[in-house]
Design a protein around this motif. Sequence first.
Motif, PDB file in Angstrom:
ATOM      1  N   GLN A  96     -37.653 -44.036  99.437  1.00 32.80           N
ATOM      2  CA  GLN A  96     -38.576 -44.095  98.305  1.00 32.80           C
ATOM      3  C   GLN A  96     -38.714 -42.722  97.651  1.00 32.80           C
ATOM      4  O   GLN A  96     -38.710 -42.597  96.417  1.00 32.80           O
ATOM      5  N   TRP A  97     -38.804 -41.660  98.488  1.00 30.97           N
ATOM      6  CA  TRP A  97     -38.912 -40.295  97.974  1.00 30.97           C
ATOM      7  C   TRP A  97     -37.672 -39.935  97.165  1.00 30.97           C
ATOM      8  O   TRP A  97     -37.745 -39.388  96.062  1.00 30.97           O
ATOM      9  N   ARG A  98     -36.503 -40.279  97.686  1.00 28.35           N
ATOM     10  CA  ARG A  98     -35.248 -39.950  96.981  1.00 28.35           C
ATOM     11  C   ARG A  98     -35.177 -40.658  95.627  1.00 28.35           C
ATOM     12  O   ARG A  98     -34.794 -40.051  94.625  1.00 28.35           O
ATOM     13  N   GLN A  99     -35.543 -41.943  95.625  1.00 26.74           N
ATOM     14  CA  GLN A  99     -35.532 -42.719  94.387  1.00 26.74           C
ATOM     15  C   GLN A  99     -36.462 -42.078  93.359  1.00 26.74           C
ATOM     16  O   GLN A  99     -36.106 -41.923  92.175  1.00 26.74           O
ATOM     17  N   GLU A 100     -37.664 -41.638  93.803  1.00 27.56           N
ATOM     18  CA  GLU A 100     -38.618 -40.989  92.888  1.00 27.56           C
ATOM     19  C   GLU A 100     -38.048 -39.692  92.328  1.00 27.56           C
ATOM     20  O   GLU A 100     -38.173 -39.403  91.145  1.00 27.56           O
ATOM     21  N   LYS A 101     -37.424 -38.902  93.201  1.00 26.60           N
ATOM     22  CA  LYS A 101     -36.843 -37.618  92.760  1.00 26.60           C
ATOM     23  C   LYS A 101     -35.718 -37.846  91.752  1.00 26.60           C
ATOM     24  O   LYS A 101     -35.575 -37.095  90.780  1.00 26.60           O
ATOM     25  N   MET A 102     -34.912 -38.870  91.990  1.00 26.04           N
ATOM     26  CA  MET A 102     -33.812 -39.168  91.070  1.00 26.04           C
ATOM     27  C   MET A 102     -34.358 -39.505  89.677  1.00 26.04           C
ATOM     28  O   MET A 102     -33.866 -38.993  88.666  1.00 26.04           O
ATOM     29  N   LEU A 103     -35.401 -40.330  89.651  1.00 28.84           N
ATOM     30  CA  LEU A 103     -36.018 -40.718  88.381  1.00 28.84           C
ATOM     31  C   LEU A 103     -36.668 -39.518  87.698  1.00 28.84           C
ATOM     32  O   LEU A 103     -36.490 -39.297  86.495  1.00 28.84           O
ATOM     33  N   GLU A 104     -37.395 -38.712  88.479  1.00 25.29           N
ATOM     34  CA  GLU A 104     -38.103 -37.532  87.965  1.00 25.29           C
ATOM     35  C   GLU A 104     -37.110 -36.542  87.333  1.00 25.29           C
ATOM     36  O   GLU A 104     -37.320 -36.044  86.229  1.00 25.29           O
ATOM     37  N   ARG A 105     -36.015 -36.296  88.044  1.00 28.16           N
ATOM     38  CA  ARG A 105     -35.007 -35.359  87.541  1.00 28.16           C
ATOM     39  C   ARG A 105     -34.308 -35.887  86.304  1.00 28.16           C
ATOM     40  O   ARG A 105     -34.002 -35.136  85.374  1.00 28.16           O
ATOM     41  N   THR A 106     -34.020 -37.171  86.327  1.00 26.85           N
ATOM     42  CA  THR A 106     -33.317 -37.762  85.193  1.00 26.85           C
ATOM     43  C   THR A 106     -34.222 -37.719  83.960  1.00 26.85           C
ATOM     44  O   THR A 106     -33.760 -37.372  82.867  1.00 26.85           O
ATOM     45  N   GLN A 162     -28.510 -49.060  87.540  1.00 26.94           N
ATOM     46  CA  GLN A 162     -28.915 -47.854  86.827  1.00 26.94           C
ATOM     47  C   GLN A 162     -28.113 -46.642  87.325  1.00 26.94           C
ATOM     48  O   GLN A 162     -27.838 -46.520  88.511  1.00 26.94           O
ATOM     49  N   ARG A 163     -27.790 -45.746  86.399  1.00 27.62           N
ATOM     50  CA  ARG A 163     -27.061 -44.524  86.757  1.00 27.62           C
ATOM     51  C   ARG A 163     -27.963 -43.322  86.542  1.00 27.62           C
ATOM     52  O   ARG A 163     -28.305 -42.987  85.408  1.00 27.62           O
ATOM     53  N   LEU A 164     -28.355 -42.676  87.653  1.00 27.52           N
ATOM     54  CA  LEU A 164     -29.314 -41.564  87.612  1.00 27.52           C
ATOM     55  C   LEU A 164     -28.681 -40.295  88.145  1.00 27.52           C
ATOM     56  O   LEU A 164     -27.650 -40.328  88.818  1.00 27.52           O
ATOM     57  N   LEU A 165     -29.341 -39.163  87.885  1.00 27.61           N
ATOM     58  CA  LEU A 165     -28.956 -37.907  88.541  1.00 27.61           C
ATOM     59  C   LEU A 165     -29.313 -38.006  90.022  1.00 27.61           C
ATOM     60  O   LEU A 165     -30.197 -38.770  90.415  1.00 27.61           O
ATOM     61  N   ASP A 166     -28.617 -37.220  90.822  1.00 24.18           N
ATOM     62  CA  ASP A 166     -28.857 -37.211  92.271  1.00 24.18           C
ATOM     63  C   ASP A 166     -30.186 -36.527  92.592  1.00 24.18           C
ATOM     64  O   ASP A 166     -30.728 -35.774  91.769  1.00 24.18           O
ATOM     65  N   CYS A 167     -30.704 -36.791  93.788  1.00 18.01           N
ATOM     66  CA  CYS A 167     -31.925 -36.140  94.290  1.00 18.01           C
ATOM     67  C   CYS A 167     -31.548 -34.794  94.929  1.00 18.01           C
ATOM     68  O   CYS A 167     -30.384 -34.539  95.189  1.00 18.01           O
ATOM     69  N   PRO A 168     -32.565 -33.915  95.211  1.00 20.49           N
ATOM     70  CA  PRO A 168     -32.252 -32.674  95.934  1.00 20.49           C
ATOM     71  C   PRO A 168     -31.880 -32.953  97.397  1.00 20.49           C
ATOM     72  O   PRO A 168     -32.296 -33.964  97.960  1.00 20.49           O
ATOM     73  N   HIS A 169     -31.083 -32.060  97.973  1.00 24.39           N
ATOM     74  CA  HIS A 169     -30.637 -32.180  99.373  1.00 24.39           C
ATOM     75  C   HIS A 169     -31.057 -30.946 100.146  1.00 24.39           C
ATOM     76  O   HIS A 169     -31.168 -29.856  99.575  1.00 24.39           O
ATOM     77  N   TYR A 170     -31.276 -31.096 101.453  1.00 29.98           N
ATOM     78  CA  TYR A 170     -31.704 -29.994 102.332  1.00 29.98           C
ATOM     79  C   TYR A 170     -30.974 -30.091 103.660  1.00 29.98           C
ATOM     80  O   TYR A 170     -30.646 -31.180 104.109  1.00 29.98           O
ATOM     81  N   ARG A 206     -39.644 -20.989 102.466  1.00 30.77           N
ATOM     82  CA  ARG A 206     -39.560 -22.300 101.789  1.00 30.77           C
ATOM     83  C   ARG A 206     -39.359 -23.394 102.826  1.00 30.77           C
ATOM     84  O   ARG A 206     -38.454 -23.314 103.662  1.00 30.77           O
ATOM     85  N   GLU A 207     -40.188 -24.448 102.710  1.00 30.80           N
ATOM     86  CA  GLU A 207     -40.159 -25.564 103.659  1.00 30.80           C
ATOM     87  C   GLU A 207     -39.343 -26.722 103.096  1.00 30.80           C
ATOM     88  O   GLU A 207     -39.313 -26.942 101.885  1.00 30.80           O
ATOM     89  N   VAL A 208     -38.734 -27.485 103.986  1.00 36.05           N
ATOM     90  CA  VAL A 208     -38.100 -28.749 103.605  1.00 36.05           C
ATOM     91  C   VAL A 208     -39.216 -29.775 103.383  1.00 36.05           C
ATOM     92  O   VAL A 208     -40.183 -29.795 104.148  1.00 36.05           O
ATOM     93  N   PRO A 209     -39.136 -30.607 102.338  1.00 35.58           N
ATOM     94  CA  PRO A 209     -40.178 -31.629 102.129  1.00 35.58           C
ATOM     95  C   PRO A 209     -40.427 -32.442 103.407  1.00 35.58           C
ATOM     96  O   PRO A 209     -39.480 -32.923 104.032  1.00 35.58           O
ATOM     97  N   GLU A 210     -41.713 -32.571 103.754  1.00 28.69           N
ATOM     98  CA  GLU A 210     -42.154 -33.164 105.022  1.00 28.69           C
ATOM     99  C   GLU A 210     -41.541 -34.557 105.275  1.00 28.69           C
ATOM    100  O   GLU A 210     -41.110 -34.859 106.390  1.00 28.69           O
ATOM    101  N   VAL A 211     -41.486 -35.376 104.227  1.00 28.99           N
ATOM    102  CA  VAL A 211     -41.047 -36.771 104.395  1.00 28.99           C
ATOM    103  C   VAL A 211     -39.625 -36.847 104.968  1.00 28.99           C
ATOM    104  O   VAL A 211     -39.297 -37.769 105.710  1.00 28.99           O
ATOM    105  N   LEU A 212     -38.794 -35.837 104.667  1.00 29.13           N
ATOM    106  CA  LEU A 212     -37.403 -35.867 105.124  1.00 29.13           C
ATOM    107  C   LEU A 212     -37.302 -35.628 106.631  1.00 29.13           C
ATOM    108  O   LEU A 212     -36.267 -35.896 107.242  1.00 29.13           O
TER     109      LEU A 212
END
Length: 231
Positions: free
Chosen positions: A212-222, A179-187, A196-202
Motif C-alpha cells: 500500500q505504501w509503495r502504491q501511494e508513493k508511486m501515485l505521489e511521485r507521478t 496504469q503506468r506510473l513512476l516507480d517508488c523509492p527503494h532502500y 537518515r532512516e529507512v521508512p518504518e513500514v518497510l
Amino acid sequence: MRIDILTLFPEMFPGVLGASILGRAAAGNFASYHLHDIRDFADNKHRKVDDRPFGGGPGMVMMCQPLVDAVNAAEAEDDRPATRILLTPQGKPLDQPLVEQLAEKPRLLMIAGHYEGVDERAIEQLAPLEISIGDYVLSGGELPAMVLIDAIVRLIPGVLGHEDSALEDSFAARGPDQQRLLDCPHYTRPREWAGREVPEVLLSGDHQAVEQWRQEKMLERTRARRPDLLP
Ligand code: 4GO
C-alpha cells in the motif's frame, strides 16, 4: 531474438552489448547481436557511402545503394522475417508500450544513420518503422539503437534474474486499469545512514502495508513529477 545492426561505426557496440544484462542475454542465448558495416557494401574502391545533398546545404547524405545492399545481405543470413527499424528524430517517440510490442518479435533489424541522414528513397524502399528516443539530435543513430536494444532485451522472458523485475519498473502496466506510473523509492542496508532512516513500514514485515505504501508513493511521485501520465 535475433538483432541485426547496420552502422558505419560497428566498433561502438561490443562494449555495450557485451556488458551487464545485454551481455548475459547473449551468453544465455536469449538474444543474438549481428553487426554489419554498411561501408562493406560500398561499390567503389574508396568505400564512399555518402554524398553531397541535392539542392545544396551543409553536410552529407547517406547513399541508397550501400544501405539497401547491406539490408538485403543481412536479411539473407536468416529465414526469420525482420522488423526493420530506422532510428531518427523524425520517428515515433519511443515509450514502454512500443518497447513491449517490439520485445515480442523474433527478429529486429536496426539501421543507424549518420551525417545529415539517409537518402529518402532508401527509406521509402525499405519502409522501416521510424523510431525516435526523444526530441533531441545526436550525431548518429548508434546510441538510440543501443537504448532501444537495452529496453527490449531486458523484457525477454528469462533475461532478468528475478522474473517479476520488469513488472515492477517505472512505466510497467499495473493493476486492473493497467496504469503506468513512476516507480517508488527503494532502500537497502543500513537502516540508518548519515542520520537518515529507512521508512518504518518497510521494516515492519507487513507485506500488505508495504504494498500500500509503495502504491501511494508511486501515485505521489507521478502526480508531482509527471502529471501527464495520469488520467
Ligand atoms: C536518432 C538519430 C537523434 C535520434 C539521430 C533520436 N539523432 N532522437 N541522429 O532518436 C540521421 C543522422 C539521424 C544522425 C541521426
